[in-house]
Design a protein around this motif. Structure first.
Motif: not given
Ligand SMILES: *Cc1c(COP(=O)(O)O)cnc(C)c1O
Length: 350
Positions: A250-255, A257-258, A327
């Motif tokens: 989940e964290k990997y996918k979020r990052e 996407t960002e 970032t």
């Protein structure tokens, strides 16, 4: 294709090192087989040479079997081992498609393996005909980097498949940036093409460049060869432990996407500068950007504490810098300094 025929004779005949941890694989109460210090705990023990727990988890994520997975000290280790399995020093050759990742040529050169180069076309796609016409003699391996570093583009899927299907040797598809691409991984072809090796890494999208962990996916036959010649404990215990803790989808996918959203924003903002001549399409987490006065801009950014990659001396990348997507705050700082560059140079011109 007979993979064994492509393997160097000395590697085929090699009797591999058998470690204490290879010879006893179960769980015991007392370990007196590896000359470790018994007064410490945890890190006093040699790690699992075949990283079974980690491979089990990766196999689930990648929808592969454990027998199709090799783990190395970065994917750079897999590149080096593959060349050493298949290329006889002073005799065999690898084929690369510049501009591309530098380690294929460096690893080959260290092994005294010759490098044949067929440059990408001006649209950064492989020249299929030239590649397939350059396979006579001792060409053993073809390296395809897709998405390609430093150009950022993916090779067309039909081009990848044609090259894998028709190249008469080992085809390595380096997918270090696949996480950022819309394309499916070539791992779906592993059953169909026994000469295919797919490389991926924890260094980019997974955010773990510091632990040095790379993956090679291939037929069991090729994975067995990699395991045969690798240093016994090539993936250390801390790396295995941290990788197991960090495989959080989940964290990997979020990052990811960002980063993709930031890539779009950064591209749109870059295109507003008149010294930016072109921002190439990217299927990766970086942008190749063609600018006027490239060296001047590169040094201006460096003097202001912003390090980007100058690719302007690389064929087909004349005038180009490569920007990793940072970032939001980092990208803003980059854009702010590009604005300063614009202002400072229009002043000097007046
Ligand atoms: C960054 C990168 C790698 C990663 O290498 P590691 O050794 O796994 O860190 C591999 N291939 C390409 C094309 C890269 O850009």
């Amino acid at each position: 294709m007979d993979i064994q025929k492509l393997v160097r004779e000395n590697i085929r005949n090699l009797q591999p090192y058998s470690s204490a941890r290879d010879e006893f694989k179960g769980v015991a109460d007392i370990y007196l087989d590896a000359n470790e210090n018994p007064f410490e705990s945890d890190l006093n023990r040699y790690p699992d040479p075949l990283q079974k727990e980690l491979k089990k988890k990766i196999a689930e994520i990648k929808n592969l079997s454990k027998e199709q997975i090799f783990l190395g000290n970065g994917s750079d280790e897999a590149i080096d081992l593959l060349i050493r399995i298949f290329c006889e020093p002073g005799q065999d050759e690898i084929l690369i498609l510049p501009p591309t990742y530098g380690m294929y040529a460096v690893s080959a050169s260290i092994s005294n393996v010759n490098i044949r180069s067929i440059p990408l076309q001006s649209n950064f796609q492989p020249d299929i005909e030239k590649i397939l016409n350059a396979t006579e003699g001792n060409v053993k391996m073809l390296f395809l980097c897709s998405p390609n570093n430093p150009t950022g583009n993916d090779f067309e899927v039909r081009v990848l498949e044609k090259l894998i299907a028709e190249f008469p040797g080992i085809v390595v598809v380096d997918e270090a940036y696949i996480d950022f691409s819309k394309r499916q991984s070539c791992t779906t072809w592993l059953k169909k093409y026994p000469n295919l090796v797919v490389l991926q890494t924890f260094s980019k999208a997974w955010g773990l460049a510091g632990i040095r962990l790379g993956m090679a996916f291939a037929s069991k036959e090729i994975i067995d060869l990699l395991n045969k010649i690798k240093p016994p404990y090539n993936v250390n215990g801390l790396t295995q432990k941290i990788a197991l803790q960090s495989l959080q989808i989940e964290k990997y996918k979020r990052e990811v996407t960002e980063i993709l959203a930031q890539r779009t924003t950064l591209k749109n903002e870059l295109l507003k500068f008149d010294f930016v001549q072109k921002v190439y399409p990217s299927a990766a987490n970086f942008l190749l950007v063609k600018v006027e006065r490239v060296d001047e801009l590169f040094h201006f950014l460096m003097d202001n504490g912003i390090i980007v990659r100058n690719r302007s001396k690389v064929p087909l990348c004349e005038g180009c810098l490569r920007f990793s997507v940072g970032t939001p705050a980092e990208n803003q700082q980059l854009l702010r300094h590009l604005n300063l560059f614009k202002t400072s140079s229009s002043k000097t011109q007046n």
